[in-house]
Each structure stands twice: as C-alpha cells, then as structure tokens.
Motif scaffolding. Structure first.
Motif, PDB file in Angstrom:
ATOM      1  N   ALA A  21       0.748  -1.215  -0.247  1.00  0.00           N
ATOM      2  CA  ALA A  21      -0.143   0.060   0.129  1.00  0.00           C
ATOM      3  C   ALA A  21       1.111   1.366  -0.194  1.00  0.00           C
ATOM      4  O   ALA A  21       0.563   2.243  -0.766  1.00  0.00           O
ATOM      5  CB  ALA A  21      -1.040   0.037   1.352  1.00  0.00           C
ATOM      6  N   SER A  22       1.855   1.276   0.810  1.00  0.00           N
ATOM      7  CA  SER A  22       2.669   2.580   0.863  1.00  0.00           C
ATOM      8  C   SER A  22       3.570   2.622  -0.597  1.00  0.00           C
ATOM      9  O   SER A  22       3.600   3.775  -1.089  1.00  0.00           O
ATOM     10  CB  SER A  22       3.764   2.155   2.002  1.00  0.00           C
ATOM     11  N   GLY A  23       3.859   1.680  -0.916  1.00  0.00           N
ATOM     12  CA  GLY A  23       4.548   1.721  -2.398  1.00  0.00           C
ATOM     13  C   GLY A  23       3.889   2.090  -3.378  1.00  0.00           C
ATOM     14  O   GLY A  23       3.989   3.015  -4.268  1.00  0.00           O
ATOM     15  N   LEU A  24       2.535   1.615  -3.393  1.00  0.00           N
ATOM     16  CA  LEU A  24       1.627   1.929  -4.594  1.00  0.00           C
ATOM     17  C   LEU A  24       1.317   3.601  -4.258  1.00  0.00           C
ATOM     18  O   LEU A  24       1.189   4.289  -5.401  1.00  0.00           O
ATOM     19  CB  LEU A  24       0.439   1.054  -4.493  1.00  0.00           C
ATOM     20  N   VAL A  25       0.765   3.859  -2.883  1.00  0.00           N
ATOM     21  CA  VAL A  25       0.434   5.143  -2.998  1.00  0.00           C
ATOM     22  C   VAL A  25       1.804   6.056  -3.406  1.00  0.00           C
ATOM     23  O   VAL A  25       1.439   7.134  -4.045  1.00  0.00           O
ATOM     24  CB  VAL A  25       0.182   5.625  -1.424  1.00  0.00           C
ATOM     25  N   ILE A  28       2.693   5.639  -7.191  1.00  0.00           N
ATOM     26  CA  ILE A  28       1.761   6.470  -8.299  1.00  0.00           C
ATOM     27  C   ILE A  28       1.755   8.080  -8.075  1.00  0.00           C
ATOM     28  O   ILE A  28       1.773   8.784  -9.169  1.00  0.00           O
ATOM     29  CB  ILE A  28       0.111   5.929  -7.867  1.00  0.00           C
ATOM     30  N   TRP A  29       1.898   8.521  -6.910  1.00  0.00           N
ATOM     31  CA  TRP A  29       2.033  10.044  -6.660  1.00  0.00           C
ATOM     32  C   TRP A  29       3.042  10.694  -7.218  1.00  0.00           C
ATOM     33  O   TRP A  29       3.104  11.564  -7.914  1.00  0.00           O
ATOM     34  CB  TRP A  29       1.791  10.180  -5.096  1.00  0.00           C
ATOM     35  N   ALA A  30       4.289  10.131  -6.792  1.00  0.00           N
ATOM     36  CA  ALA A  30       5.426  10.690  -7.186  1.00  0.00           C
ATOM     37  C   ALA A  30       5.854  10.382  -9.074  1.00  0.00           C
ATOM     38  O   ALA A  30       6.331  11.261  -9.616  1.00  0.00           O
ATOM     39  CB  ALA A  30       6.443   9.918  -6.490  1.00  0.00           C
ATOM     40  N   ALA A  31       5.289   9.148  -9.295  1.00  0.00           N
ATOM     41  CA  ALA A  31       5.513   8.857 -10.859  1.00  0.00           C
ATOM     42  C   ALA A  31       4.729   9.699 -11.803  1.00  0.00           C
ATOM     43  O   ALA A  31       5.300   9.965 -12.781  1.00  0.00           O
ATOM     44  CB  ALA A  31       5.457   7.319 -11.085  1.00  0.00           C
ATOM     45  N   PHE A  32       3.520   9.773 -11.537  1.00  0.00           N
ATOM     46  CA  PHE A  32       2.745  10.213 -12.286  1.00  0.00           C
ATOM     47  C   PHE A  32       2.205  11.730 -12.088  1.00  0.00           C
ATOM     48  O   PHE A  32       1.693  12.413 -12.931  1.00  0.00           O
ATOM     49  CB  PHE A  32       1.295   9.548 -12.307  1.00  0.00           C
ATOM     50  N   PHE A  33       2.555  12.229 -10.784  1.00  0.00           N
ATOM     51  CA  PHE A  33       2.276  13.711 -10.426  1.00  0.00           C
ATOM     52  C   PHE A  33       3.409  14.086  -9.576  1.00  0.00           C
ATOM     53  O   PHE A  33       3.235  14.606  -8.323  1.00  0.00           O
ATOM     54  CB  PHE A  33       0.823  13.618  -9.512  1.00  0.00           C
ATOM     55  N   GLY A  36       3.051  17.546  -7.886  1.00  0.00           N
ATOM     56  CA  GLY A  36       2.243  17.689  -6.672  1.00  0.00           C
ATOM     57  C   GLY A  36       3.067  16.891  -5.431  1.00  0.00           C
ATOM     58  O   GLY A  36       2.695  17.201  -4.359  1.00  0.00           O
ATOM     59  N   PHE A  37       3.662  15.619  -5.667  1.00  0.00           N
ATOM     60  CA  PHE A  37       4.532  15.353  -5.074  1.00  0.00           C
ATOM     61  C   PHE A  37       5.388  15.961  -4.281  1.00  0.00           C
ATOM     62  O   PHE A  37       5.361  16.232  -3.049  1.00  0.00           O
ATOM     63  CB  PHE A  37       5.133  13.849  -5.427  1.00  0.00           C
ATOM     64  N   TYR A  38       6.145  16.727  -4.974  1.00  0.00           N
ATOM     65  CA  TYR A  38       7.107  17.566  -4.684  1.00  0.00           C
ATOM     66  C   TYR A  38       6.745  18.757  -3.670  1.00  0.00           C
ATOM     67  O   TYR A  38       7.345  19.041  -2.744  1.00  0.00           O
ATOM     68  CB  TYR A  38       8.059  18.088  -5.592  1.00  0.00           C
ATOM     69  N   ASP A  62      11.723   9.180 -10.612  1.00  0.00           N
ATOM     70  CA  ASP A  62      12.713   8.024 -10.566  1.00  0.00           C
ATOM     71  C   ASP A  62      12.227   7.154  -9.275  1.00  0.00           C
ATOM     72  O   ASP A  62      12.096   5.950  -9.122  1.00  0.00           O
ATOM     73  CB  ASP A  62      13.876   8.267 -10.532  1.00  0.00           C
ATOM     74  N   VAL A  63      12.000   8.176  -8.199  1.00  0.00           N
ATOM     75  CA  VAL A  63      11.527   7.838  -6.868  1.00  0.00           C
ATOM     76  C   VAL A  63      10.110   7.201  -6.916  1.00  0.00           C
ATOM     77  O   VAL A  63      10.019   5.985  -6.545  1.00  0.00           O
ATOM     78  CB  VAL A  63      11.697   8.769  -5.861  1.00  0.00           C
ATOM     79  N   GLY A  64       9.413   7.608  -7.732  1.00  0.00           N
ATOM     80  CA  GLY A  64       7.870   7.053  -7.918  1.00  0.00           C
ATOM     81  C   GLY A  64       8.389   5.770  -8.667  1.00  0.00           C
ATOM     82  O   GLY A  64       7.454   4.806  -8.173  1.00  0.00           O
ATOM     83  N   ASN A  65       9.028   5.657  -9.689  1.00  0.00           N
ATOM     84  CA  ASN A  65       9.375   4.289 -10.377  1.00  0.00           C
ATOM     85  C   ASN A  65      10.086   3.331  -9.284  1.00  0.00           C
ATOM     86  O   ASN A  65       9.358   2.146  -9.344  1.00  0.00           O
ATOM     87  CB  ASN A  65      10.149   4.583 -11.485  1.00  0.00           C
ATOM     88  N   LEU A  66      10.682   3.617  -8.460  1.00  0.00           N
ATOM     89  CA  LEU A  66      11.077   2.713  -7.721  1.00  0.00           C
ATOM     90  C   LEU A  66      10.265   2.321  -6.657  1.00  0.00           C
ATOM     91  O   LEU A  66      10.258   0.932  -6.483  1.00  0.00           O
ATOM     92  CB  LEU A  66      12.414   3.409  -6.592  1.00  0.00           C
TER      93      LEU A  66
END
Length: 158
Positions: A21-25, A28-33, A36-38, A62-66
């Motif tokens: 759950a943590s990894g997905l949230v 998705i947030w960092a990789a696609f937005f 907004g994540f920043y 890259d962090v989101g992708n990881l």
C-alpha cells in the motif's frame, strides 16, 4: 513449489500489504504527479520533499518508479508467499528503507520539530516493518537443505 510456505502467514501478509500500500501510494503519486508530490508530500499541509532542495522532475519520477517496482515484487510476494520470495522482498525494502532513513536522519535540520518527528516516525516505521518481515519470513527450503547437509541430518519435508 520449490520453497515451503512462510511461517507466521497472517503477520507476513499484513506486513507485505502495508509495504504494498505504501509503495503504491507513494509510487503513483511521485511517478505520475511529480510536481504535486514535490510540493505537497506527505499532505495535510506539510511539505517534506520541497524543504530539501529544488524541484527535479526526473528524480521525483525515478523515486516514484522505484516505489512502483518494489510494489510489483511485493505484490508477487503477497500472492506467492514463499519464504525465499518474501525474504528477498523484505531485504530489498530493508536496504531501501535503511538508506532512506539514514539520509533523513542526517538532514532533519531542514524541518521544524513536527516535520522532523514525522520523518523519523514514518521512515523508521517502514524500516521496522521491513526488518520484522525479514525476521518472520522464515528460512527458505534451500536454507533448510543446506543446514541438513552441513549437519548430516535429513531435511524436514516441505
């Protein structure tokens, strides 16, 4: 199946689900937005990423992708629940979480007290989850076979 099922199945599944759950949230947030994540991670009016330097879309993505890659492996480990796969997943999360936690411990000066405490608690919690998962996953069949060979005893049936 070449690997026996993990011990403590319910605890292992809960810990894997927390990591997934943590990894997905986060992923998705960092990789696609990424902007907004920043600008707004972790939410709730707090700003943990932007406090630590200028925006870099490439690094945020890259962090989101990881996180998404870790989520794929974690999801497979949750579905298969074999010792070797769960242990490998836990080891990967442990390495990532330990290094991520260590970085933030050395750079808490960019945060006020609430945000510094939030960093320590949230990142420390992820490290604890990963380490506990690693400890409760149990030995793999290969470990059992190696131990039996070393002692000259028969390995227990899988």
């Amino acid at each position: 199946m070449t690997d026996r099922p993990v011990q403590h199945r319910t605890l292992v599944r809960v810990l894997l689900a927390v990591l997934l759950a943590s990894g997905l949230v986060l992923g998705i947030w960092a990789a696609f937005f990424p902007l907004g994540f920043y600008e707004s991670f972790p939410g709730f009016g707090r700003h943990w990423v932007s406090a630590d330097g200028p925006y870099n879309q490439h690094l945020v993505r890259d962090v989101g992708n990881l996180f998404l890659a870790l989520s794929v492996v974690t999801g497979v480990a949750l579905a298969a629940a074999t010792s070797m796969l769960v242990r490998a997943t836990a080891a990967a999360w442990t390495v990532f979480s330990l290094l991520h936690f260590a970085y933030h411990l050395r750079h808490l000066d960019v945060y006020d007290g609430v945000d510094a405490a939030g960093n320590v608690v949230s990142l420390g919690s992820m490290l604890v989850v990963a380490v506990v998962l690693l400890l409760v996953a149990g030995p793999s069949a290969a470990d059992t076979d190696r131990a039996a060979t070393a002692t000259g005893t028969d390995a227990p049936a899988t």
